[in-house]
Design a protein around this motif. Structure first.
Motif, mmCIF file in Angstrom:
data_model
loop_
_atom_site.group_PDB
_atom_site.id
_atom_site.type_symbol
_atom_site.label_atom_id
_atom_site.label_comp_id
_atom_site.label_asym_id
_atom_site.label_seq_id
_atom_site.Cartn_x
_atom_site.Cartn_y
_atom_site.Cartn_z
ATOM 1 N N LEU A 305 -7.224 -12.520 -35.699
ATOM 2 C CA LEU A 305 -7.782 -12.744 -37.043
ATOM 3 C C LEU A 305 -9.046 -13.600 -36.981
ATOM 4 O O LEU A 305 -9.171 -14.513 -36.164
ATOM 5 C CB LEU A 305 -6.752 -13.444 -37.929
ATOM 6 C CG LEU A 305 -5.488 -12.655 -38.271
ATOM 7 C CD1 LEU A 305 -4.593 -13.483 -39.171
ATOM 8 C CD2 LEU A 305 -5.821 -11.335 -38.931
ATOM 9 N N LEU A 306 -9.970 -13.294 -37.889
ATOM 10 C CA LEU A 306 -11.223 -14.033 -37.990
ATOM 11 C C LEU A 306 -11.485 -14.329 -39.474
ATOM 12 O O LEU A 306 -11.472 -13.413 -40.301
ATOM 13 C CB LEU A 306 -12.383 -13.208 -37.417
ATOM 14 C CG LEU A 306 -13.795 -13.782 -37.636
ATOM 15 C CD1 LEU A 306 -13.981 -15.077 -36.843
ATOM 16 C CD2 LEU A 306 -14.862 -12.760 -37.236
ATOM 17 N N ALA A 307 -11.706 -15.603 -39.815
ATOM 18 C CA ALA A 307 -12.070 -15.991 -41.183
ATOM 19 C C ALA A 307 -13.573 -16.184 -41.240
ATOM 20 O O ALA A 307 -14.170 -16.774 -40.334
ATOM 21 C CB ALA A 307 -11.360 -17.281 -41.579
ATOM 22 N N MET A 308 -14.193 -15.648 -42.282
ATOM 23 C CA MET A 308 -15.640 -15.772 -42.460
ATOM 24 C C MET A 308 -15.897 -16.301 -43.870
ATOM 25 O O MET A 308 -15.274 -15.857 -44.824
ATOM 26 C CB MET A 308 -16.327 -14.417 -42.297
ATOM 27 C CG MET A 308 -16.095 -13.765 -40.936
ATOM 28 S SD MET A 308 -17.037 -12.254 -40.720
ATOM 29 C CE MET A 308 -16.261 -11.160 -41.879
ATOM 30 N N ALA A 309 -16.835 -17.254 -43.986
ATOM 31 C CA ALA A 309 -17.191 -17.817 -45.285
ATOM 32 C C ALA A 309 -18.647 -17.490 -45.577
ATOM 33 O O ALA A 309 -19.547 -17.941 -44.852
ATOM 34 C CB ALA A 309 -16.973 -19.328 -45.282
ATOM 35 N N SER A 310 -18.862 -16.675 -46.612
ATOM 36 C CA SER A 310 -20.233 -16.414 -47.056
ATOM 37 C C SER A 310 -20.560 -17.401 -48.169
ATOM 38 O O SER A 310 -19.786 -18.301 -48.471
ATOM 39 C CB SER A 310 -20.368 -14.978 -47.538
ATOM 40 O OG SER A 310 -19.769 -14.816 -48.805
ATOM 41 N N ILE A 314 -14.705 -15.753 -49.345
ATOM 42 C CA ILE A 314 -14.032 -15.884 -48.056
ATOM 43 C C ILE A 314 -13.499 -14.496 -47.674
ATOM 44 O O ILE A 314 -12.961 -13.786 -48.519
ATOM 45 C CB ILE A 314 -12.850 -16.877 -48.158
ATOM 46 C CG1 ILE A 314 -13.361 -18.272 -48.508
ATOM 47 C CG2 ILE A 314 -12.028 -16.919 -46.888
ATOM 48 C CD1 ILE A 314 -14.072 -18.959 -47.409
ATOM 49 N N LEU A 315 -13.620 -14.130 -46.392
ATOM 50 C CA LEU A 315 -13.034 -12.889 -45.890
ATOM 51 C C LEU A 315 -12.160 -13.220 -44.692
ATOM 52 O O LEU A 315 -12.499 -14.078 -43.878
ATOM 53 C CB LEU A 315 -14.101 -11.881 -45.454
ATOM 54 C CG LEU A 315 -15.042 -11.321 -46.518
ATOM 55 C CD1 LEU A 315 -16.300 -12.159 -46.594
ATOM 56 C CD2 LEU A 315 -15.400 -9.880 -46.195
ATOM 57 N N VAL A 316 -11.010 -12.559 -44.619
ATOM 58 C CA VAL A 316 -10.168 -12.639 -43.425
ATOM 59 C C VAL A 316 -10.052 -11.219 -42.883
ATOM 60 O O VAL A 316 -9.582 -10.317 -43.583
ATOM 61 C CB VAL A 316 -8.774 -13.214 -43.747
ATOM 62 C CG1 VAL A 316 -7.903 -13.189 -42.494
ATOM 63 C CG2 VAL A 316 -8.884 -14.643 -44.267
ATOM 64 N N LEU A 357 -4.782 -21.088 -43.584
ATOM 65 C CA LEU A 357 -6.234 -21.224 -43.584
ATOM 66 C C LEU A 357 -6.614 -22.172 -44.715
ATOM 67 O O LEU A 357 -6.320 -21.908 -45.885
ATOM 68 C CB LEU A 357 -6.905 -19.859 -43.791
ATOM 69 C CG LEU A 357 -8.427 -19.893 -43.957
ATOM 70 C CD1 LEU A 357 -9.095 -20.398 -42.680
ATOM 71 C CD2 LEU A 357 -8.981 -18.524 -44.335
ATOM 72 N N ALA A 358 -7.244 -23.284 -44.356
ATOM 73 C CA ALA A 358 -7.796 -24.196 -45.368
ATOM 74 C C ALA A 358 -9.279 -23.900 -45.508
ATOM 75 O O ALA A 358 -9.987 -23.794 -44.504
ATOM 76 C CB ALA A 358 -7.581 -25.644 -44.941
ATOM 77 N N PHE A 359 -9.738 -23.720 -46.723
ATOM 78 C CA PHE A 359 -11.170 -23.489 -46.921
ATOM 79 C C PHE A 359 -11.611 -24.189 -48.194
ATOM 80 O O PHE A 359 -10.821 -24.422 -49.109
ATOM 81 C CB PHE A 359 -11.505 -21.998 -46.964
ATOM 82 C CG PHE A 359 -10.989 -21.278 -48.174
ATOM 83 C CD1 PHE A 359 -11.729 -21.182 -49.343
ATOM 84 C CD2 PHE A 359 -9.742 -20.673 -48.148
ATOM 85 C CE1 PHE A 359 -11.252 -20.518 -50.449
ATOM 86 C CE2 PHE A 359 -9.262 -20.004 -49.251
ATOM 87 C CZ PHE A 359 -10.015 -19.921 -50.409
ATOM 88 N N CYS A 360 -12.875 -24.546 -48.238
ATOM 89 C CA CYS A 360 -13.400 -25.225 -49.419
ATOM 90 C C CYS A 360 -14.895 -24.979 -49.518
ATOM 91 O O CYS A 360 -15.565 -24.632 -48.544
ATOM 92 C CB CYS A 360 -13.124 -26.735 -49.363
ATOM 93 S SG CYS A 360 -14.039 -27.582 -48.072
ATOM 94 N N LYS A 361 -15.392 -25.144 -50.728
ATOM 95 C CA LYS A 361 -16.839 -25.167 -50.989
ATOM 96 C C LYS A 361 -17.017 -26.070 -52.210
ATOM 97 O O LYS A 361 -16.765 -25.667 -53.322
ATOM 98 C CB LYS A 361 -17.396 -23.773 -51.267
ATOM 99 C CG LYS A 361 -18.936 -23.741 -51.404
ATOM 100 C CD LYS A 361 -19.445 -22.324 -51.572
ATOM 101 C CE LYS A 361 -20.973 -22.274 -51.487
ATOM 102 N NZ LYS A 361 -21.636 -22.940 -52.588
#
Length: 1418
Positions: A305-310, A314-316, A357-361
């Motif tokens: 798996l790869l997480a990408m943040a534009s 967010i895309l996984v 997956l922790a993500f923030c903006k």
């Protein structure tokens, strides 16, 4: 030292030199520390003090500097407790949450609050000195450049701005220097680094887009990749996946590529595949899921798996077995400059471990749980999000429950994810974080990036933060720093080092209870955990006690010393009890505190709250002895009593305690000791009776203390008989019956133990009855409730009842209330269904005779109330009702009579009871109303009550006319005339009729009184006699009288104002005027009447007063007649008006000729003023020439000079000028406003429209689709253009009143504002509606004419434009219109009667200025 093979010998040699010199320096320092070299140092030269015992080699090796921490790259979760204990406990935190707060010193007592949370210093912040020194040295000596990127795995790699990569081992020694300055000049700065999971390969990404791969075993360059992504873009991220042959990279164009490494026939190759194109939205952060060693076999790792943040979402995605997007998640609204962050972590959730997956903006961290379903699909579950009040620029997991965040102010926050609590905040300003802004702006390749990505890059520090195995490394411009979680012992020791003992104990207790956050080093069995932590807490408690004694101020106020120990001792006691270590508290800690007398006293006083709360039930004998002595010595007897009744009796010296209690009147404690210590329940009663008995026998009033003791005695007896212990708890079950029998035996004793011949029998019961009869009987009643089948208890019950009767009946010492209370108690007992008591019925008859004795007037109310209670019990108490009624009437017990009449349904006689009873006379009205209103009474019963009311109506009306009238209105409307005929007194009748005929709330016309007109006319006649001042208000409010009869009544009583009002209401204005004029003439005659000279001399003062009162009456009369003329003039012809006004004017002028008396000049002036008032009032209705002519004909004014009427004529001219100026001003303002409005409307209607595009915004085709068709086009003010048919299909129009006219709204604007519904519902406010509603029609002519030219017709309707422009005009023209101001003035002052005296009474202060109102436009 191990060094790689390099192409540049100079660089290698210089780095080797630097490393060797640094190593040599450390070696020298280490050698200087050893004892073997100590003798070579001159102590005097270096000013080294002597020490008693030189340090050993072992102690020096185990000692660490304050900031020098061992750097161990291993998972801290698996460290043993022993290893962690060897670490330093210092903290370099600048904003630790355990900073001391002296606020608690203000409190008297410091009680421990177990709800407070203390986290202490959670993170250990260490400077990597070796790496930092070598980074600076490399920049200075070999021009390696500044550090730009860092990554951590089994080793640490640091990239520099000149293209070099420095690799350090776990001892911070430089192992490899990869790359050269030549390649650095070609490739640019190192912009990204990544190490694979077995630390065998290093990937370096460069600012100019190249990627290199190095072998970390020997420093060999394996690959240089230049074509993996489009040229001219910098590498932002390069990351290994768990598959060593697969990596991913992200460039400054926002694209993401997969790098597949191959080795075919000895040739190393790299295949590149685009995973995401930057043209669809730039990606600025990527994070592959890399499993730690324990989870390498987790099923989810097969998907890579790869997480990408534009910048927007967010895309996984899964790279294996084939490329697939598993999830997209858009951001919520945030600052465009916020930096997206991604971080994976394997977290145990419900007995399974899955990645989160922790993500923030911005300021919100989202959590996504990713799990593999049995079907083989990936399922993503959104978890609870975390809100912070800061802009996050770095996000890392330090373990599965704890996150470490860095905000844009370079503040580091440690957050516990389950509780969302911030555990600690540190300042990273000293780190001087390296930011990756140059690479995000791609300055090395010409800066060809989007503005959005460049804006995000301002705060990007992705390559400066790297986490591995519970450790996070931060890269500064000249240093490297490492953060790790502190071991639990370290966190406690940090607080102890700062002497925060209370906080250290709170933190330790949270470890003990398992509520602490971010715990390291405490795992396994809870029992073992509690044992380890408890040992540590015991150690802290001993240290705290020693510290408190050592730091105690030796001199000063005793309060300061007490406060010092109040901050310590309660904490010691509380935690000893929490740990269930009373032995530690009483033996070890108390033994230390006894040395200080203040500490000893505070300790003993602190025990009280714990004893009372039943947390401490047993004290050792020495402490109990000290407690008694201290409390007794300091007069704290209430506290001592509270403690004794909660302590275990076995810890008490009973003899000493009883003596202290008896001497200090601690009766609760004494009872407790006798009951619990000796099972003696009788002796306390004897002692209490001995105190309250004598004063009661002697007839003295009791003191407050004796009353308290008596109440205690009653409560104690009640508790003993009910099986409850006093003051709290329960009597042991095997003693309950025995105690109850003992108490009964004691109470029924014939004599006390030390009785004398003067003592009366049954002294104890007699004493209790004298003290409080009612409460003692209540105690017995509660006790008798529990007697069921207990034969002995029933015998006691009968015996006590017999004693009560023997003592109280025929005993003058007891009041009727007390005797009645006894018989009420007996009656209630006899009324029970399971009653076994026997009481002689004759006794009740005796009591009845006693209570109803007519000769005894004392306590009349009390005796009646007692008898009433006795009767209300009912049941077996049966009296002869006829005899009882006769006795009650004789004794004037009207409540008893009412009770008996109620039983016999003789309700009419109850009215007599109320009327005879002076205390309840006023309640008769409520009784009558309730009885006649409520159901449940027969018509015959109600009729008898009505007859009784009519019989006593004169008395009822005299008592309260208003309430009597209410009764009549609601229940006796048919008998009104009978009632009126019975009321003989006219004044009483007047009061009754006034109340009867006044309007009532909720009283409707269907219950109108019969012959109501006659009643109103009768009341009118009475008003003329008794209340003439209320006459006018009655005539104005009432509508039920006949005018002719009313006029006759008022004329008969000579009330001219009322007569005039009635005549005016009838329509006879002239008749009303004549009546008022006659009244005015009479009052003027009185004013102008001549008085005799002798009377003037004798009664000068009285005449002045009479003149003033007569003048006031004249003015009031004149005001009434002017008001009548005003009201009537509107509806009369000119000739009829003159008939009204001129006689009034003549009357006023004629009166001036007759002025005589004591002060003729003053009276004449007053009359002239009143005449001027009449003239001013007339001027609104009578032409001025007619008025002047009439004045000049009058001899008073006609024979005089012009100066006498000059004021009047000038006033008339001023009025004319005023009205002319007002008219001109109003016309000018109206013209100006009209011109302004029309000019704005014309400008709005004639404004041209400019379409933005030449195509329809719905079908996206040219507005001219076919040459041979005539199509209508609609253009809006916003610039959008549509075909007529397209708008029709989208239903963007609505019809107006006429079918031909249709209005449109812009489809694009209305849909972007929330749909067409909003514009359709309120068309006048739609911003997208066409201002001009311009319709453009293209018409194509025949061949030979101008084929490609269009003729344009513009249709415009002014009415529509006025509606559409309304909002715009209103916003431009702020404030009220000048016309509206003038209109308002005209409403307020529609009838101007002259500039001097206004016609309307009460408006004397009003003045209208001639200047126009101010202009309120901007």
């Amino acid at each position: 030292m191990i060094f790689g093979l390099f192409t540049c010998e100079q660089v290698t040699q210089r780095l080797v030199g630097v490393t060797m010199s640094l190593s040599l320096m450390h070696h020298i320092v280490d050698r200087q520390r050893t004892p073997s070299q100590h003798c070579h140092i001159d102590d005097k030269e270096f000013d080294i003090p002597q020490v008693d015992t030189p340090p050993t080699l072992e102690s020096i090796l185990n000692e660490l500097d304050d900031e020098e921490e061992p750097f161990v790259l291993e998972d801290t979760c698996t460290l043993s407790t022993d290893n962690m204990d060897a670490h330093s406990c210092d903290t370099s935190s600048l904003a630790s949450s355990d900073s001391g707060d002296p606020a608690h010193l203000k409190r008297k007592k410091r009680m421990v609050d177990l709800n407070t949370t203390v986290h202490g210093s959670v993170l250990r912040h260490s400077l990597l000195k070796g790496i930092s020194a070598q980074i600076v040295s490399a920049a200075d000596k070999v021009d390696a450049g500044l550090p730009t990127a860092i990554t951590v795995s089994g080793v640490i790699a640091v990239g520099t701005s000149h293209g070099l990569a420095l690799v350090f081992d776990t001892n911070q020694a430089l192992r490899l220097c990869l790359g050269t300055k030549t390649t650095g000049a070609e490739f640019g700065a190192v912009s990204a680094l990544s190490i694979n999971h077995d630390c065998s390969r290093l990937l370096c990404g460069f600012a100019k887009g190249q990627i290199t791969m190095w072998d970390l075993a020997n420093g060999k360059l394996l690959r240089t990749i230049t074509d993996a992504h489009p040229p001219g873009t910098a590498i932002l991220h390069v990351k290994f996946t768990d598959d060593p042959t697969l990596a991913v990279c992200n460039d400054s164009g926002g694209s993401v590529f997969e790098l597949a490494f191959r080795r075919v026939m000895g040739m190393r190759t790299c295949d590149s595949r685009c995973l995401f194109s930057g043209s669809k939205g730039e990606v600025c952060c990527i994070e592959p899921l890399r499993a730690p060693p324990d989870f390498r076999d987790h099923p989810i790792t097969h998907y890579c798996l790869l997480a990408m943040a534009s910048l927007t979402k967010i895309l996984v995605i899964g790279l294996k077995p084939s490329l697939k997007v598993w999830m997209t998640f858009p951001y919520s609204k945030s600052d465009p400059s916020s930096v997206p962050q991604l971080a994976w972590q394997f977290v145990p959730v419900q007995k399974t471990v899955n990645p989160i997956l922790a993500f923030c903006k911005g300021d919100t961290v989202h959590f996504l749980l990713v799990k593999k379903e049995e079907t083989g699909t990936i399922h993503v579950i959104k978890q609870r999000q975390l809100h912070l009040s800061c802009d996050i620029i770095s996000l890392s997991w330090i373990n599965s429950r704890t996150l470490v965040l860095v905000d844009s102010h370079e503040k580091l926050h440690v957050v516990d994810r389950p509780s969302q609590e911030v555990l600690e905040t540190l300042d990273l300003e000293q780190v001087q974080l390296v930011y990756n802004s140059r690479h995000f702006k791609s300055l090395a390749t010409g800066g060809n990036v989007s503005q959005a990505l460049a804006l995000v890059g301002e705060k990007a520090c992705y390559q400066s933060v790297s986490s591995y195995a519970g450790q996070i490394v931060y890269l500064g411009t000249k240093s490297a720093h490492i953060m790790t979680l502190r071991n639990w012992r370290e966190r406690i020791d940090c607080l102890l080092k700062q002497e925060h003992f209370a906080e250290a104990l709170t933190l330790a207790w949270s470890f003990h209870e398992g509520t602490a956050k971010a715990v390291v080093g405490l795992f396994g069995d809870p029992t073992k955990r509690k044992g380890v932590v408890a040992d540590k807490m015991v150690e802290i408690l001993c240290q705290f006690a020693d510290h408190a004694l050592k730091k105690c101020p030796e001199q000063g106020k005793i309060q300061v010393m007490e406060q010092h120990f109040y901050d310590v001792v309660p904490v010691l006691v509380d935690y000893c009890l929490l740990l269930q270590r009373a032995d530690l508290l009483f033996s070890h800690l108390y033994a230390r505190l006894v040395e200080n007398m203040v500490a000893k006293g505070v300790f003993l006083e602190s025990l009280e709250s714990y004893i009372v709360a039943d947390r401490l039930g047993h004290l050792t004998t020495p402490i109990m002895r000290d407690l008694l002595a201290h409390y007794h010595g300091n007069g704290m007897m209430d506290s001592l009593e509270r403690c004794i009744v909660h302590l275990d009796v076995t810890s008490l010296d009973i003899q000493q305690v009883v003596q202290v209690c008896w001497e200090n009147q601690l009766y609760d404690a004494m009872i407790y000791v006798f009951n619990r210590g000796m099972n003696d329940y009788i002796t306390p009663m004897e002692k209490l009776f001995a105190v309250i008995g004598p004063p009661l026998r002697e007839g003295r009033s009791l003191t407050d203390e004796e009353v308290v003791m008596g109440n205690k005695l009653l409560v104690y007896i009640s508790c003993c008989l009910a099986g409850r212990a006093y003051p709290l708890g329960d009597i042991p079950e095997d003693l309950v019956i025995q105690v109850k029998n003992q108490v009964f035996d004691f109470l029924i004793h014939l004599h006390s133990a030390d009785w004398s011949e003067e003592e009366e029998v049954f002294p104890f019961i007699r004493t209790l009855l004298h003290f409080d009869t009612r409460e003692f009987l209540n105690v017995l009643a509660m006790t008798f409730e529990d007697f069921k089948n207990d034969k002995q208890a029933l015998e006691y019950q009968q015996r006590i009842v017999d004693i009560l009767l023997q003592v109280m009946v025929d005993n003058p010492d007891f009041t009727p209330s007390q005797v009645g209370g006894l018989f009420t108690f007996l009656a209630r007992q006899l009324a029970k269904p399971d009653n076994t008591l026997f009481v002689n019925r004759k006794l009740f008859d005796q009591v009845l005779e006693f209570l109803c004795c007519p000769d005894d007037d004392s306590r009349h109310t009390e005796r009646q109330q007692v008898l009433l209670e006795l009767l209300q019990v009912g049941g077996v108490v049966q009296f002869n009702e006829e005899r009882l009624l006769a006795l009650a009437e004789k004794a004037k017990f009207y409540q008893i009579c009412e009770f008996l009449y109620e039983k016999k349904h003789l309700y009419d006689r109850i009215i007599d009871c109320y009327l005879r009873d002076p205390l309840r006379k006023g309640e008769v009205f409520s009784y009558i109303h309730n009885l006649l209103s409520m159901p449940g009474y027969s018509p015959e019963e109600k009729q008898t009550v009505k007859e009784k009311v009519l019989q006593h109506i004169q008395e009822l009306v005299t008592l309260d006319p208003s309430k009597s009238a209410d009764i009549v209105v609601f229940h006796l409307t048919e008998e009104v005339h009978q009632i009126i005929s019975e009321l003989e007194d006219d004044e009483l009748l007047f009061k009754f009729l006034s109340c009867l005929l006044e309007p009532r709330e909720g009283h409707h016309s269907e219950t109108d009184l019969p012959l109501e007109r006659d009643l109103h006319e009768r009341l009118l006649d009475l008003l003329c006699r008794f209340a003439p001042q209320q006459l006018l208000s009655f005539l104005q409010t009432s509508q039920h009288y006949r005018l002719e009869e009313a006029i006759q009544i008022t004329e008969r009583h000579h009330h001219s104002e009322a007569t005039a009002y009635l005549l005016e209401r009838k329509g006879d204005v002239h008749g009303a005027f004549s009546v008022l004029l006659e009244t005015l003439k009479e009052k003027l005659c009185l004013l102008t009447a001549e008085s005799g000279t002798e009377a003037e001399d004798r009664r000068h003062v009285e005449d002045e007063r009479n003149d003033d009162s007569t003048l006031t009456r004249v003015k009031l009369s004149l005001n009434d007649i002017i008001a009548l003329c005003h009201r009537s003039s509107h509806n009369l012809y000119q000739q009829q008006r003159e008939v009204l006004w001129f006689p009034l004017l003549e009357t006023m002028m004629a009166s001036q000729k007759l002025v005589k008396g004591s002060n003729p000049k003053h009276t004449s002036e007053v009359l002239k003023e009143l005449t001027m008032k009449v003239l001013n009032s007339m001027s609104s209705f009578i032409p001025l020439p007619a008025i002047i002519q009439r004045i000049l004909q009058d001899p008073v004014y006609g024979k005089g000079k012009l100066a006498e009427i000059q004021g009047l004529i000038l006033g008339m001219l001023d009025t004319f000028n005023y009205e002319q100026t007002l008219l001109e001003t109003t016309t000018s303002l109206l013209n100006h406003d009209l011109h302004w409005s029309l000019a704005h409307l014309r400008a709005a209607v004639t404004r041209g429209l400019h379409p933005r595009q030449d195509y329809c915004n719905i079908c996206l085709q040219q507005y001219k689709r076919r040459q041979d068709s005539a199509e209508e086009i609609i253009v809006f003010r916003c610039g959008h253009l549509y075909h007529f048919q397209c708008l029709q299909q989208k239903d963007c129009g609505w019809r107006l009143a006429s079918e031909r006219q249709q209005r449109w709204s812009c489809y694009k604007c209305s849909s972007s504002q929330g749909g067409k519904g909003g514009s359709a519902s309120e068309p006048n406010r739609s911003r997208s509606t066409s201002l001009a509603q311009t319709r453009v029609t293209s018409v194509h002519h025949d061949a030979g004419a101008e084929a490609h030219r269009k003729k344009v017709f513009v249709e415009a309707s002014l009415d529509l434009q006025q509606q559409q422009s309304w909002d715009q005009l209103r916003s431009l023209y702020r404030g009220p219109s000048r016309l509206s101001i003038l209109s308002e003035l005209s409403h307020c002052h529609s009838e101007k009667t002259g500039p001097l005296i206004p016609a309307q009474p009460g408006a004397e202060n009003f003045q209208l200025q001639l200047s126009p109102p101010p202009l309120l436009e901007e």
